[in-house]
Design an enzyme around this catalytic site. Structure first.
Site, PDB file in Angstrom:
ATOM      1  N   GLU A 165       0.819  -1.221   0.000  1.00 35.13           N
ATOM      2  CA  GLU A 165       0.000   0.000   0.000  1.00 35.13           C
ATOM      3  C   GLU A 165       0.848   1.265   0.000  1.00 35.13           C
ATOM      4  OE1 GLU A 165      -2.681   0.455   3.357  1.00 35.13           O
ATOM      5  OE2 GLU A 165      -3.660   2.173   2.444  1.00 35.13           O
ATOM      6  N   LYS A 207      -2.358  -2.110  -3.243  1.00 30.72           N
ATOM      7  CA  LYS A 207      -3.430  -1.277  -2.661  1.00 30.72           C
ATOM      8  C   LYS A 207      -3.084   0.187  -2.888  1.00 30.72           C
ATOM      9  CE  LYS A 207      -5.878  -0.420   1.671  1.00 30.72           C
ATOM     10  NZ  LYS A 207      -6.418  -1.026   2.890  1.00 30.72           N
TER      11      LYS A 207
END
Ligand code: 13P
Length: 329
Positions: A165, A207
């Site tokens: 992420e 992500k």
């Protein structure tokens, strides 16, 4: 994790963040109130139709659900995969005023082994990149990409799938052009570090943020533009081997997060699953509805099931304002 029609619930707020969220709706934050709200969400009837897994915080993965089972086992019983946030937060980056680097690599191999024993099958590490007048620096992007890759390699070694992420924050006055430029530089650095560090791209989930106008920018891109720009950028920089992209919501409203995801899935034509791993865009409404009241628990679960269903529709490119209302009825 990114099976068609499904996405991930990010319920891995640190105690400090979760305390702020609970206190904002008048609930005292204790280990038991945090557990109670998270168990309330995860025991929502039928939620496994649209939610594949749940990212937990260190406190929760060690807690016991009200049926007496360890929390990861309680999730598994409901058809949900347990995940774990393993970074220890974004800290000030040396010699880079206003910039941050995410920490948590020390002892990570041992911690992953323990988390695997506790039942975690995937993990999350969030890097934070802020856009400002002269920010971010290439240095900040690089050190964060390097740490994301080190984390990912250790996860794969432990048999745990990494969620990677790198979040370019939407806060600020910047234009969507600038968000696109910084997101591209960030994702390029991340994939270069992942490749250098021998991470198997077919064993991870990306992500990312969507490409959005800064929250305070006077010119706000509409849904179609956000979807088109985000898809075009991802197509340029994300290798085909990556099985899935699960967006963060990053401060978008519940409806925006669903609408953007739906528009991208409606366009389609990409090699990866386009999914969600939302925190706020799945939890904000049920948290408010609940507000610590026992009498509101069923309604809070309905609110959560509704958001999960809306995003399930978005996974198929079928979310519309009408569906938002029809499902709420
Ligand atoms: P948001 O969807 O609220 O951005 O949270 C996702 C997340 O996991 C942040 O790390």
């Amino acid at each position: 994790m990114v099976a068609p029609g499904k996405g991930v619930l990010a319920a891995d707020e640190s105690n400090a963040t979760m305390s702020k969220r609970l206190e904002a709706v008048g609930v005292e934050s204790t280990d038991q109130s945090r557990l109670h709200f998270r168990e309330l969400l995860c025991s929502t009837p039928g939620v496994e139709e649209h939610i594949s897994g749940v990212i937990l915080y260190d406190e929760t993965i060690r807690q016991t659900a009200s049926d007496g089972r360890p929390f990861p086992e309680f999730l598994q019983e409901r058809g949900l995969i347990a995940g774990i946030k393993v970074d220890t937060g974004a800290k000030a980056l040396a010699f880079a005023e206003g910039e941050k680097v995410t920490e948590g690599l020390d002892g990570l191999r041992e911690r992953l082994e323990e988390y695997h024993e506790l039942g975690a099958r995937f993990a999350k590490w969030r890097a934070v990149i802020e856009i400002g007048d002269d920010l971010p620096s290439p240095y900040c992007i690089d050190v964060n990409a390097h740490a994301l890759a080190r984390y990912s390699a250790l996860c794969q070694e432990a048999g745990i799938a990494p969620i990677v992420e790198p979040e370019v924050l939407m806060d600020g006055k910047h234009t969507i052009d600038r968000a696109e430029e910084i997101t591209e530089a960030t994702l390029r650095a991340v994939f270069s570090a992942l490749s250098d560090q021998r991470v198997a791209l077919d064993g991870m989930v990306l992500k990312p943020n969507m490409v959005l106008s800064g929250t305070d920018c006077s010119d706000q891109a509409d849904i179609d533009e956000v979807a088109a720009r985000t898809l075009a950028l991802l197509t340029k920089v994300v290798p085909e081997e990556v099985p899935g992209i699960a967006f963060l919501s990053g401060g978008q409203s519940d409806e925006q997060a669903s609408a953007h995801l739906s528009a991208m899935n409606a366009t389609g034509g990409v090699p990866w699953e386009l999914s969600f791993s939302y925190g706020r865009a799945l939890q904000a409404t049920p948290l408010k509805v609940w507000s610590g009241e026992e009498a509101s628990e069923a309604k809070a679960q309905e609110a959560f099931a509704h958001r999960a269903r809306c995003n399930g529709e978005a996974r198929h490119g079928r979310y519309t304002a009408e569906i938002e209302q029809a499902l709420a009825a």
